[in-house]
Design a protein around this motif. Structure first.
Motif, PDB file in Angstrom:
ATOM      1  N   ALA A  13       0.929  -1.224   0.048  1.00 52.39           N
ATOM      2  CA  ALA A  13       0.116   0.221   0.033  1.00 52.39           C
ATOM      3  C   ALA A  13       0.717   1.413   0.038  1.00 52.39           C
ATOM      4  O   ALA A  13       0.496   2.087  -0.523  1.00 52.39           O
ATOM      5  CB  ALA A  13      -0.937   0.135   1.207  1.00 52.39           C
ATOM      6  N   ALA A  14       1.964   1.213   0.615  1.00 52.84           N
ATOM      7  CA  ALA A  14       2.923   2.478   0.783  1.00 52.84           C
ATOM      8  C   ALA A  14       3.965   2.451  -0.402  1.00 52.84           C
ATOM      9  O   ALA A  14       4.801   3.586  -0.485  1.00 52.84           O
ATOM     10  CB  ALA A  14       3.700   2.302   1.822  1.00 52.84           C
ATOM     11  N   GLY A  15       4.090   1.373  -1.280  1.00 50.98           N
ATOM     12  CA  GLY A  15       5.023   1.256  -2.527  1.00 50.98           C
ATOM     13  C   GLY A  15       6.244   1.161  -1.999  1.00 50.98           C
ATOM     14  O   GLY A  15       7.150   1.619  -2.641  1.00 50.98           O
ATOM     15  N   GLU A  45      -3.869   1.747   9.745  1.00 51.56           N
ATOM     16  CA  GLU A  45      -3.713   2.507   8.526  1.00 51.56           C
ATOM     17  C   GLU A  45      -2.641   3.572   8.574  1.00 51.56           C
ATOM     18  O   GLU A  45      -2.003   4.032   7.804  1.00 51.56           O
ATOM     19  CB  GLU A  45      -5.029   3.136   7.859  1.00 51.56           C
ATOM     20  N   ASP A  46      -2.287   4.006   9.757  1.00 49.00           N
ATOM     21  CA  ASP A  46      -1.343   5.196  10.289  1.00 49.00           C
ATOM     22  C   ASP A  46       0.188   4.839   9.507  1.00 49.00           C
ATOM     23  O   ASP A  46       1.035   5.682   9.158  1.00 49.00           O
ATOM     24  CB  ASP A  46      -1.331   5.547  11.782  1.00 49.00           C
ATOM     25  N   ALA A  47       0.360   3.363   9.774  1.00 47.74           N
ATOM     26  CA  ALA A  47       1.638   3.040   9.200  1.00 47.74           C
ATOM     27  C   ALA A  47       1.716   3.339   7.760  1.00 47.74           C
ATOM     28  O   ALA A  47       2.906   3.740   7.215  1.00 47.74           O
ATOM     29  CB  ALA A  47       1.809   1.550   9.402  1.00 47.74           C
ATOM     30  N   VAL A  48       0.852   2.962   6.946  1.00 50.63           N
ATOM     31  CA  VAL A  48       0.882   3.303   5.611  1.00 50.63           C
ATOM     32  C   VAL A  48       1.231   4.878   5.336  1.00 50.63           C
ATOM     33  O   VAL A  48       1.913   5.216   4.580  1.00 50.63           O
ATOM     34  CB  VAL A  48      -0.541   2.688   4.775  1.00 50.63           C
ATOM     35  N   THR A  49       0.568   5.817   6.046  1.00 51.85           N
ATOM     36  CA  THR A  49       0.529   7.094   6.007  1.00 51.85           C
ATOM     37  C   THR A  49       2.087   7.467   6.343  1.00 51.85           C
ATOM     38  O   THR A  49       2.710   8.102   5.439  1.00 51.85           O
ATOM     39  CB  THR A  49      -0.344   7.972   6.796  1.00 51.85           C
ATOM     40  N   ALA A  50       2.341   6.804   7.395  1.00 53.70           N
ATOM     41  CA  ALA A  50       3.780   7.322   8.024  1.00 53.70           C
ATOM     42  C   ALA A  50       4.933   6.762   6.893  1.00 53.70           C
ATOM     43  O   ALA A  50       6.104   7.549   6.497  1.00 53.70           O
ATOM     44  CB  ALA A  50       4.181   6.402   9.249  1.00 53.70           C
ATOM     45  N   LEU A  51       4.663   5.618   6.337  1.00 59.24           N
ATOM     46  CA  LEU A  51       5.675   5.097   5.111  1.00 59.24           C
ATOM     47  C   LEU A  51       5.464   6.322   3.981  1.00 59.24           C
ATOM     48  O   LEU A  51       6.632   6.633   3.452  1.00 59.24           O
ATOM     49  CB  LEU A  51       5.371   3.856   4.525  1.00 59.24           C
ATOM     50  N   ARG A  52       4.470   6.711   3.442  1.00 59.88           N
ATOM     51  CA  ARG A  52       4.371   7.444   2.672  1.00 59.88           C
ATOM     52  C   ARG A  52       5.083   8.748   2.742  1.00 59.88           C
ATOM     53  O   ARG A  52       5.887   9.516   2.028  1.00 59.88           O
ATOM     54  CB  ARG A  52       2.918   7.650   2.169  1.00 59.88           C
ATOM     55  N   VAL A  53       4.816   9.314   4.173  1.00 62.44           N
ATOM     56  CA  VAL A  53       5.320  10.536   4.350  1.00 62.44           C
ATOM     57  C   VAL A  53       6.994  10.303   4.552  1.00 62.44           C
ATOM     58  O   VAL A  53       7.759  11.413   4.147  1.00 62.44           O
ATOM     59  CB  VAL A  53       4.859  10.977   5.970  1.00 62.44           C
ATOM     60  N   ILE A  54       7.487   9.346   4.947  1.00 62.72           N
ATOM     61  CA  ILE A  54       9.001   9.085   4.962  1.00 62.72           C
ATOM     62  C   ILE A  54       9.527   9.356   3.470  1.00 62.72           C
ATOM     63  O   ILE A  54      10.583   9.789   3.342  1.00 62.72           O
ATOM     64  CB  ILE A  54       9.307   7.865   5.469  1.00 62.72           C
TER      65      ILE A  54
END
Length: 148
Positions: A13-15, A45-54
């Motif tokens: 999901a985060a690529g 789901e916050d983990a996906v967002t965090a990975l995308r932010v990183i």
């Protein structure tokens, strides 16, 4: 948490790949996830967002250490002034501008060397008309015809 996303689902999901996900966990960029009864990592789901932010911050030129500081600053304000994205983005922009200036200087010297027909660095280094400023790359030293 009774249900969550498993490592592969979050990574997809985060690529990113699962090894990247685990690496960010070890570095403390991601919170350690809960575990299922069977021991599988379960992320929200916050983990996906965090990975995308990183990953987005990395693409903007921030190092993982800087990303960690940004995440920390965003999560712990508690009424204290903390250097956040705005100040760090200004500093990163200045750093990028300096790199662009350096690369422009390098490009100019290389283009002059190509135009001059330079083919041997040793010969060029001892030639007064060589456009490559061996002593100071920032110094521009152009000429019109072939020399080397």
């Amino acid at each position: 948490m009774s249900r969550g996303l498993r490592s592969g689902q979050v990574a997809e999901a985060a690529g990113v790949n699962v090894q990247t996900l685990r690496y960010y966990e070890r570095r403390g960029l991601l919170a350690e996830p809960e575990r299922s009864n069977g021991g599988h990592r379960l992320y929200d789901e916050d983990a996906v967002t965090a990975l995308r932010v990183i990953k987005a911050a990395q693409r903007l030129g921030f190092t993982l250490e800087e990303v960690a500081e940004l995440l920390e600053a965003g999560g712990h304000r508690h009424g204290r002034p903390v250097v956040g994205l705005q100040d760090r983005a200004v500093a990163k922009l200045a750093e990028v501008d300096q790199k662009i200036a350096d690369l422009t200087t390098i490009r100019t010297a290389l283009a002059a060397a190509v135009e001059a027909g330079c083919d041997d660095l040793t010969v060029c280094a001892s030639s007064a008309c060589c456009p490559i400023p061996f002593t100071d790359l920032a110094e521009e030293n152009r000429h019109a015809g072939p020399c080397c």
